[in-house]
Write an enzyme that holds these catalytic residues in place. Structure first.
Site, PDB file in Angstrom:
ATOM      1  N   ASP A  23       8.716   2.889 -27.590  1.00  4.12           N
ATOM      2  CA  ASP A  23       8.404   4.198 -27.175  1.00  4.12           C
ATOM      3  C   ASP A  23       6.955   4.326 -27.299  1.00  4.12           C
ATOM      4  O   ASP A  23       6.000   3.778 -28.193  1.00  4.12           O
ATOM      5  CB  ASP A  23       9.313   5.118 -28.333  1.00  4.12           C
ATOM      6  CG  ASP A  23       9.341   6.552 -27.726  1.00  4.12           C
ATOM      7  OD1 ASP A  23       9.085   6.805 -26.617  1.00  4.12           O
ATOM      8  OD2 ASP A  23       9.488   7.420 -28.663  1.00  4.12           O
ATOM      9  N   ASN A  71      17.398   8.450 -19.590  1.00  4.22           N
ATOM     10  CA  ASN A  71      16.444   8.090 -18.860  1.00  4.22           C
ATOM     11  C   ASN A  71      16.520   8.791 -17.246  1.00  4.22           C
ATOM     12  O   ASN A  71      15.789   8.943 -16.682  1.00  4.22           O
ATOM     13  CB  ASN A  71      15.832   6.935 -19.042  1.00  4.22           C
ATOM     14  CG  ASN A  71      15.223   6.498 -20.201  1.00  4.22           C
ATOM     15  OD1 ASN A  71      15.077   5.330 -20.593  1.00  4.22           O
ATOM     16  ND2 ASN A  71      14.585   7.711 -20.739  1.00  4.22           N
TER      17      ASN A  71
HETATM   18  C1  FPP Z   1       9.475   5.072 -23.690  1.00  2.39           C
HETATM   19  O1  FPP Z   1       8.062   5.629 -23.383  1.00  2.39           O
HETATM   20  C2  FPP Z   1       9.631   4.079 -22.830  1.00  2.39           C
HETATM   21  C3  FPP Z   1      10.485   4.042 -21.903  1.00  2.39           C
HETATM   22  C4  FPP Z   1      11.404   4.886 -21.541  1.00  2.39           C
HETATM   23  C5  FPP Z   1      10.770   2.924 -20.967  1.00  2.39           C
HETATM   24  C6  FPP Z   1      10.419   1.495 -21.551  1.00  2.39           C
HETATM   25  C7  FPP Z   1      10.090   0.579 -20.272  1.00  2.39           C
HETATM   26  C8  FPP Z   1       8.971  -0.272 -20.306  1.00  2.39           C
HETATM   27  C9  FPP Z   1       8.273  -0.919 -21.625  1.00  2.39           C
HETATM   28  C10 FPP Z   1       8.667  -1.127 -19.167  1.00  2.39           C
HETATM   29  C11 FPP Z   1       9.808  -1.568 -18.525  1.00  2.39           C
HETATM   30  C12 FPP Z   1      10.501  -2.885 -19.037  1.00  2.39           C
HETATM   31  C13 FPP Z   1      10.708  -4.046 -18.534  1.00  2.39           C
HETATM   32  C14 FPP Z   1      11.560  -5.244 -19.240  1.00  2.39           C
HETATM   33  C15 FPP Z   1      10.278  -4.562 -17.274  1.00  2.39           C
HETATM   34  P1  FPP Z   1       7.763   7.280 -22.969  1.00  2.39           P
HETATM   35  O2  FPP Z   1       7.870   7.287 -21.620  1.00  2.39           O
HETATM   36  O3  FPP Z   1       9.123   8.016 -23.697  1.00  2.39           O
HETATM   37  O4  FPP Z   1       6.578   7.598 -23.889  1.00  2.39           O
HETATM   38  P2  FPP Z   1       6.306   8.943 -24.578  1.00  2.39           P
HETATM   39  O5  FPP Z   1       7.466   9.246 -25.443  1.00  2.39           O
HETATM   40  O6  FPP Z   1       5.014   8.816 -25.147  1.00  2.39           O
HETATM   41  O7  FPP Z   1       6.344   9.705 -23.347  1.00  2.39           O
END
Ligand code: FPP
Length: 238
Positions: A23, A71
């Site tokens: 996250d 998501n």
């Molecule tokens: C949360 O950060 C992260 C995600 C919803 C996606 C995680 C995905 C990756 C790390 C990249 C894709 C993975 C692979 C294996 C190719 P957020 O966007 O919710 O962050 P925030 O809470 O700060 O907005």
């Protein structure tokens, strides 16, 4: 595998199975005045660093939450960016995973992802099928409650109610082939499980760290493993 804990008492050992809620990509980007997509891109770099280091320190299984069933509520453009990164990751890193003897696995209802991503995944999993080394499980369109509901439905079709016990449920989960979950890490200072591995986390140590996922690296994984080693796991005993 089984619900049996992988260690008893406070003996310091490397966790066998670590799961990560990655996250903070969006906040990482915001801090730098970059688009959210840049945060996700940096998040993939962190995936690469951390999966490599997990292998180096002998973690048998690593499960990462890359796309939750919730998501889909994100803007279409961001979903498209995440799918694009997934395509890129598979294309660029598959050879390394094959070479490093990694068993690649996907958990979650990933067949609802775009068709070309589904075939990339099928092909990647097939190419790693003969491998015998550490497991990398990527959670895609995963939600623990729906995993449990699916397991319950399948069992109800097959078994009389009195035979539906913990072991039967465990054997229906997508993580059935993984060692018991020892350590679950969430980055970015949020203290929630967000529908991730709810059953499997029953006896896992939970670690919430403030580091944003794109900043997470080998030293952070080492620190998490050290924190795990310092905890007394009693599994309901004394
Ligand atoms: C949360 O950060 C992260 C995600 C919803 C996606 C995680 C995905 C990756 C790390 C990249 C894709 C993975 C692979 C294996 C190719 P957020 O966007 O919710 O962050 P925030 O809470 O700060 O907005």
């Amino acid at each position: 595998m089984s619900t049996a804990p992988s260690l008893a008492g406070g003996v310091s050992v490397t966790p066998r199975h670590v799961a990560i809620i990655m996250d903070g990509n969006g906040r990482w980007a915001k801090k730098r005045l970059l688009p959210r997509a840049a945060g996700h891109k940096a998040g993939v770099e962190a995936v690469r660093r951390v999966t490599r280091h997990a292998r180096a320190i002998g973690i048998e299984a690593l499960t990462i939450y890359a796309f939750s069933s919730e998501n889909w509520r994100r803007p279409e453009e961001e979903i498209g960016d995440l799918m694009g990164l997934l395509r890129l990751f598979i294309r660029s890193d598959l050879a390394e995973l094959v070479r490093e003897n990694v068993r690649l696995q996907v958990i979650g209802d990933f067949r609802r992802l775009p068709a070309d991503v589904v075939s990339l995944i099928d092909d990647a999993v097939a190419r790693c099928a003969g491998n015998t080394g550490p497991i990398l499980a990527i959670a895609l369109n995963y939600g623990a409650q729906s995993e449990l509901a699916r397991a319950a439905r399948r069992l109800a079709e097959r078994l009389p109610p009195e035979q539906i016990d913990e072991a039967a449920i465990e054997a229906e989960l997508e993580t059935r082939n993984l060692p018991p979950l020892d350590l679950l890490i969430r980055t970015s200072g949020e203290h929630r499980l967000s529908n991730f591995l709810l059953w499997q986390a029953a006896y896992a140590e939970l670690l919430f760290v403030d580091t944003l996922w794109p900043d997470f690296g080998a030293a952070d994984l080492d620190a998490a493993v050290a924190a795990f080693g310092s905890r007394q796991r009693r599994f309901g005993g004394l």
